[in-house]
Design a protein around this motif. Structure first.
Motif, PDB file in Angstrom:
ATOM      1  N   ALA A  74      22.380 -15.111 -10.446  1.00 29.70           N
ATOM      2  CA  ALA A  74      21.364 -14.822  -9.387  1.00 29.70           C
ATOM      3  C   ALA A  74      20.169 -14.523  -9.909  1.00 29.70           C
ATOM      4  O   ALA A  74      20.050 -13.794 -11.006  1.00 29.70           O
ATOM      5  CB  ALA A  74      22.039 -13.907  -8.469  1.00 29.70           C
ATOM      6  N   THR A  75      19.151 -14.764  -9.087  1.00 26.92           N
ATOM      7  CA  THR A  75      17.567 -14.572  -9.480  1.00 26.92           C
ATOM      8  C   THR A  75      16.751 -13.715  -8.256  1.00 26.92           C
ATOM      9  O   THR A  75      16.831 -14.197  -7.278  1.00 26.92           O
ATOM     10  CB  THR A  75      16.864 -15.775  -9.613  1.00 26.92           C
ATOM     11  OG1 THR A  75      17.739 -16.563 -10.859  1.00 26.92           O
ATOM     12  CG2 THR A  75      15.397 -15.525 -10.231  1.00 26.92           C
ATOM     13  N   LEU A  76      16.060 -12.721  -8.740  1.00 32.02           N
ATOM     14  CA  LEU A  76      15.260 -12.038  -7.774  1.00 32.02           C
ATOM     15  C   LEU A  76      13.589 -12.538  -8.146  1.00 32.02           C
ATOM     16  O   LEU A  76      13.382 -12.105  -9.475  1.00 32.02           O
ATOM     17  CB  LEU A  76      15.531 -10.561  -7.857  1.00 32.02           C
ATOM     18  CG  LEU A  76      14.226  -9.600  -7.281  1.00 32.02           C
ATOM     19  CD1 LEU A  76      14.507  -9.761  -5.763  1.00 32.02           C
ATOM     20  CD2 LEU A  76      14.325  -8.233  -7.774  1.00 32.02           C
ATOM     21  N   ARG A  77      12.823 -12.933  -7.242  1.00 30.67           N
ATOM     22  CA  ARG A  77      11.538 -13.095  -7.782  1.00 30.67           C
ATOM     23  C   ARG A  77      10.776 -12.259  -6.727  1.00 30.67           C
ATOM     24  O   ARG A  77      10.702 -12.238  -5.484  1.00 30.67           O
ATOM     25  CB  ARG A  77      11.398 -14.754  -7.077  1.00 30.67           C
ATOM     26  CG  ARG A  77      11.706 -15.534  -8.113  1.00 30.67           C
ATOM     27  CD  ARG A  77      11.233 -16.968  -7.472  1.00 30.67           C
ATOM     28  NE  ARG A  77      12.013 -18.023  -8.655  1.00 30.67           N
ATOM     29  CZ  ARG A  77      11.890 -19.339  -8.291  1.00 30.67           C
ATOM     30  NH1 ARG A  77      11.200 -19.716  -7.424  1.00 30.67           N
ATOM     31  NH2 ARG A  77      12.498 -20.274  -9.319  1.00 30.67           N
ATOM     32  N   VAL A  78      10.255 -11.138  -7.275  1.00 35.37           N
ATOM     33  CA  VAL A  78       9.285 -10.242  -6.675  1.00 35.37           C
ATOM     34  C   VAL A  78       7.827 -10.853  -6.360  1.00 35.37           C
ATOM     35  O   VAL A  78       7.210 -10.955  -7.292  1.00 35.37           O
ATOM     36  CB  VAL A  78       9.284  -8.991  -7.468  1.00 35.37           C
ATOM     37  CG1 VAL A  78       8.324  -7.867  -6.631  1.00 35.37           C
ATOM     38  CG2 VAL A  78      10.586  -8.470  -7.658  1.00 35.37           C
ATOM     39  N   GLU A  79       7.572 -10.922  -5.026  1.00 38.09           N
ATOM     40  CA  GLU A  79       6.147 -11.220  -4.859  1.00 38.09           C
ATOM     41  C   GLU A  79       5.378 -10.393  -4.208  1.00 38.09           C
ATOM     42  O   GLU A  79       4.561 -10.347  -3.119  1.00 38.09           O
ATOM     43  CB  GLU A  79       6.179 -12.696  -3.931  1.00 38.09           C
ATOM     44  CG  GLU A  79       7.006 -13.767  -4.355  1.00 38.09           C
ATOM     45  CD  GLU A  79       7.428 -14.853  -3.617  1.00 38.09           C
ATOM     46  OE1 GLU A  79       7.014 -14.755  -2.430  1.00 38.09           O
ATOM     47  OE2 GLU A  79       7.792 -15.842  -4.126  1.00 38.09           O
ATOM     48  N   ALA A  80       5.638  -8.953  -4.586  1.00 36.57           N
ATOM     49  CA  ALA A  80       5.157  -7.788  -3.761  1.00 36.57           C
ATOM     50  C   ALA A  80       4.498  -6.886  -4.947  1.00 36.57           C
ATOM     51  O   ALA A  80       4.403  -5.675  -4.738  1.00 36.57           O
ATOM     52  CB  ALA A  80       6.084  -7.067  -3.087  1.00 36.57           C
ATOM     53  N   ASP A  81       4.077  -7.525  -5.968  1.00 37.38           N
ATOM     54  CA  ASP A  81       3.189  -6.644  -6.948  1.00 37.38           C
ATOM     55  C   ASP A  81       2.130  -5.941  -6.579  1.00 37.38           C
ATOM     56  O   ASP A  81       1.223  -6.128  -5.717  1.00 37.38           O
ATOM     57  CB  ASP A  81       2.617  -7.764  -8.152  1.00 37.38           C
ATOM     58  CG  ASP A  81       3.724  -8.158  -8.802  1.00 37.38           C
ATOM     59  OD1 ASP A  81       4.948  -7.881  -8.916  1.00 37.38           O
ATOM     60  OD2 ASP A  81       3.392  -9.442  -9.532  1.00 37.38           O
ATOM     61  N   GLY A  82       2.248  -4.534  -6.974  1.00 40.26           N
ATOM     62  CA  GLY A  82       1.018  -3.737  -6.452  1.00 40.26           C
ATOM     63  C   GLY A  82       1.233  -3.056  -5.204  1.00 40.26           C
ATOM     64  O   GLY A  82       0.522  -2.235  -4.630  1.00 40.26           O
ATOM     65  N   LEU A  83       2.572  -3.263  -4.438  1.00 43.00           N
ATOM     66  CA  LEU A  83       2.846  -2.774  -3.133  1.00 43.00           C
ATOM     67  C   LEU A  83       3.302  -1.452  -3.287  1.00 43.00           C
ATOM     68  O   LEU A  83       4.517  -1.314  -4.006  1.00 43.00           O
ATOM     69  CB  LEU A  83       3.607  -3.557  -2.368  1.00 43.00           C
ATOM     70  CG  LEU A  83       3.081  -4.765  -1.686  1.00 43.00           C
ATOM     71  CD1 LEU A  83       4.045  -5.513  -0.708  1.00 43.00           C
ATOM     72  CD2 LEU A  83       1.849  -4.574  -0.904  1.00 43.00           C
ATOM     73  N   THR A  84       2.990  -0.421  -2.733  1.00 43.47           N
ATOM     74  CA  THR A  84       3.757   1.066  -2.647  1.00 43.47           C
ATOM     75  C   THR A  84       3.846   1.268  -1.233  1.00 43.47           C
ATOM     76  O   THR A  84       2.991   1.395  -0.279  1.00 43.47           O
ATOM     77  CB  THR A  84       2.616   2.073  -3.292  1.00 43.47           C
ATOM     78  OG1 THR A  84       2.335   1.351  -4.413  1.00 43.47           O
ATOM     79  CG2 THR A  84       3.441   3.275  -3.333  1.00 43.47           C
ATOM     80  N   VAL A  85       5.040   1.944  -0.963  1.00 42.12           N
ATOM     81  CA  VAL A  85       5.456   2.009   0.211  1.00 42.12           C
ATOM     82  C   VAL A  85       5.855   3.521   0.596  1.00 42.12           C
ATOM     83  O   VAL A  85       6.199   4.222  -0.564  1.00 42.12           O
ATOM     84  CB  VAL A  85       6.493   1.138   1.012  1.00 42.12           C
ATOM     85  CG1 VAL A  85       6.287  -0.330   1.033  1.00 42.12           C
ATOM     86  CG2 VAL A  85       7.882   1.318   0.247  1.00 42.12           C
ATOM     87  N   ALA A  86       5.489   3.873   1.731  1.00 44.06           N
ATOM     88  CA  ALA A  86       6.042   5.440   1.954  1.00 44.06           C
ATOM     89  C   ALA A  86       7.329   5.601   2.418  1.00 44.06           C
ATOM     90  O   ALA A  86       7.507   5.134   3.604  1.00 44.06           O
ATOM     91  CB  ALA A  86       5.088   5.966   2.742  1.00 44.06           C
ATOM     92  N   ALA A  87       8.393   6.002   1.901  1.00 48.73           N
ATOM     93  CA  ALA A  87       9.768   5.706   2.201  1.00 48.73           C
ATOM     94  C   ALA A  87      10.620   7.126   1.355  1.00 48.73           C
ATOM     95  O   ALA A  87      10.156   7.638   0.601  1.00 48.73           O
ATOM     96  CB  ALA A  87      10.417   4.400   1.626  1.00 48.73           C
ATOM     97  N   ASP A  88      11.760   7.261   2.183  1.00 46.26           N
ATOM     98  CA  ASP A  88      13.023   7.970   1.428  1.00 46.26           C
ATOM     99  C   ASP A  88      13.301   6.974   0.266  1.00 46.26           C
ATOM    100  O   ASP A  88      14.180   6.107   0.688  1.00 46.26           O
ATOM    101  CB  ASP A  88      13.810   8.373   2.551  1.00 46.26           C
ATOM    102  CG  ASP A  88      15.049   9.390   1.890  1.00 46.26           C
ATOM    103  OD1 ASP A  88      15.496   8.642   0.855  1.00 46.26           O
ATOM    104  OD2 ASP A  88      15.281  10.196   2.339  1.00 46.26           O
TER     105      ASP A  88
END
Length: 479
Positions: free
Chosen positions: A362-376
């Motif tokens: 299986a392959t994961l492609r991350v297209e959210a480079d540079g994103l930082t979210v506020a979360a637990d």
């Protein structure tokens, strides 16, 4: 000051063009800011005033037709108190007196003395600068009056209580909102200590907050919650933002307070719900786990004593029960409201969490480079791991999963190129017990939904570009 403000535009009106040219040349030599326009009579001068920006007027008195004084009156009637210098070849004191009474800036006799016009240049420049300063001051005053009007309009109509306090907490002012929130007349608490209206259990904490704010030398503000006494003796919860008034040159405070009684009531209900969930989890983990453990032990002994085709089915059923109990406990615990968040670098975290799927194909492609979210962080991890596992389980071991940022709203998506979601199941897919696999517990996506909503986010399903499943999480705060 820009170039247009530096230039001083002069209108010279005289029925002797040669004289007007001479005066213009002398003035422009004396002060490089002067730029002259000339007219031979009052009517021509008025046309120039209508079509050009003129800062001051130099006019002859004894012109044919409209004389200099009549011209002065017309100019002031139409264009206001523009600086106006009257030139005359006559030494009539009556003319001078009348000119002064009508607001002439200066009265100068025509002479051949060049120094006289040098002095005139200085007086003209001073008169224009004074008028510009006066106009700027008047404009600034109008702006301040407009701002004050807007401010007081905001204060009068604000649903929040605006309070001004002295350094020791004495109330100087309350906005009209105090009447419908606390029930007091607007000026009733003025002159009293604000802390006397704070609930005894909150008072020490609030006084400490103000002491800390008072010690800060720069402009600062603090936010806090407290209970205030209403006019009828009851108590309500308010959220207040207090700022020191350093910028205003005061050592007092400006405070904005809004009622949050409904919010505090909801928080109380959530706390009660959490306690019930904890109690439920305790019952599940203790009261159900114990008999299952006994059943497991008895089954193991039975399998040692006899050989029956039914025993393995019983073992599978017990394993299934343990999976459901574990998922139920997770669902109960993850449904709590998220109180504290931290910045989570989504791309790096997702890459680590993807490794738990255990499928090398299986392959994961991350297209959210540079994103930082506020979360637990841990609960977000469970969301991602569950969605990754769901994609691999239903999309196949060679599925490709994409994680990216939504363009339509603040949020992220997780999409795969698998077979997609069953038709007409988008609404029920997050319900506990709903599973697209006969071996699943049906709690994975229900847990995802509980965690998402605990963050005050929302999750919906859609079809991916390749026809697979797509989950969209909106309301995410990026930091």
């Amino acid at each position: 000051m820009n170039a247009s403000d530096a230039t001083i535009n002069i209108l010279i009106v005289d029925d002797e063009p040669e004289f007007a040219d001479t005066v213009a040349e002398i003035l422009e030599r004396e002060d490089g800011r002067f730029d002259s326009k000339k007219a031979t009579n009052a009517e021509e001068g008025l046309e120039i005033l209508d079509t050009h920006r003129i800062d001051c007027v130099v006019s002859d008195y004894g012109m044919v037709g409209t004389n200099g004084l009549e011209f002065l009156e017309t100019v002031h009637d139409i264009h206001g108190e523009i600086p106006f210098v009257l030139l005359t070849g006559e030494g009539d004191e009556a003319v001078a007196s009348e000119a002064i009474s009508k607001g002439v800036t200066d009265y100068v006799r025509k002479r051949g003395d060049k120094d006289q016009y040098s002095l005139l240049a200085s007086r003209l420049a001073d008169a224009v600068e004074k008028r510009r300063a006066h106009v700027a001051l008047r404009r600034r005053k109008q702006e301040l009056e407009h701002l004050n009007e807007r401010f007081y309009s905001f204060v009068r109509h604000s649903p929040d209580i605006i309070t001004i306090l002295e350094a020791d907490g004495t109330i100087q002012y309350n906005s009209p909102a105090i009447e419908h929130i606390l029930g007091y007349e607007q000026d009733e608490p003025v002159g009293e200590k604000a802390f006397e209206y704070v609930h005894p259990d909150d008072r020490e904490r609030i006084e400490a907050e103000f002491d800390r704010l008072r010690e800060i030398e720069d402009e600062a503000r603090e936010s806090f919650e407290m209970r205030l006494r209403r006019a009828d003796g009851s108590w309500i919860w308010v959220e207040s933002i207090a700022s020191n008034r350093v910028e205003a040159g005061s050592n007092g405070f400006l405070m904005n307070s809004r009622e949050i009684s409904d919010r505090k009531a909801r928080e109380g209900e959530l706390e009660a719900k959490t306690e019930r969930l904890d109690e439920f989890a305790s019952i599940v983990s203790h009261d159900l786990q114990t008999p299952i453990t006994v059943a497991d032990a008895r089954l193991e002994m039975a399998m040692e004593e006899c050989d029956s085709e039914h025993l393995s089915s019983i073992g599978n059923a017990l394993d299934r029960m343990e999976e459901i109990i574990g998922a139920t406990l997770t669902l109960a615990r993850e449904g709590r409201v998220v109180d504290e968040t931290e910045p989570v670098a989504l791309a790096a975290a997702a890459e680590r969490w993807w490794e738990t799927t255990g499928h090398d194909d299986a392959t994961l492609r991350v297209e959210a480079d540079g994103l930082t979210v506020a979360a637990d962080r841990e609960r977000l991890r469970r969301v991602m791991e569950n969605l990754f596992a769901n994609a691999v389980e239903h999309g196949g071991s060679d599925v490709t999963v994409r994680l990216g940022k939504l363009e339509s709203a603040p949020g992220v998506y997780i999409a795969d190129d698998g077979a997609g979601l069953p038709p007409n199941m988008s609404a029920e897919i997050f319900e506990p017990g709903q599973s697209m696999s006969p071996d699943g517990t049906g709690f994975g996506l229900a847990i995802v939904k509980e965690i998402v909503e605990a963050h005050d986010w929302e999750i919906e399903t859609a079809e991916s570009e390749s026809g697979g499943a797509r989950f969209e999480i909106t309301g995410v705060e990026f930091v």
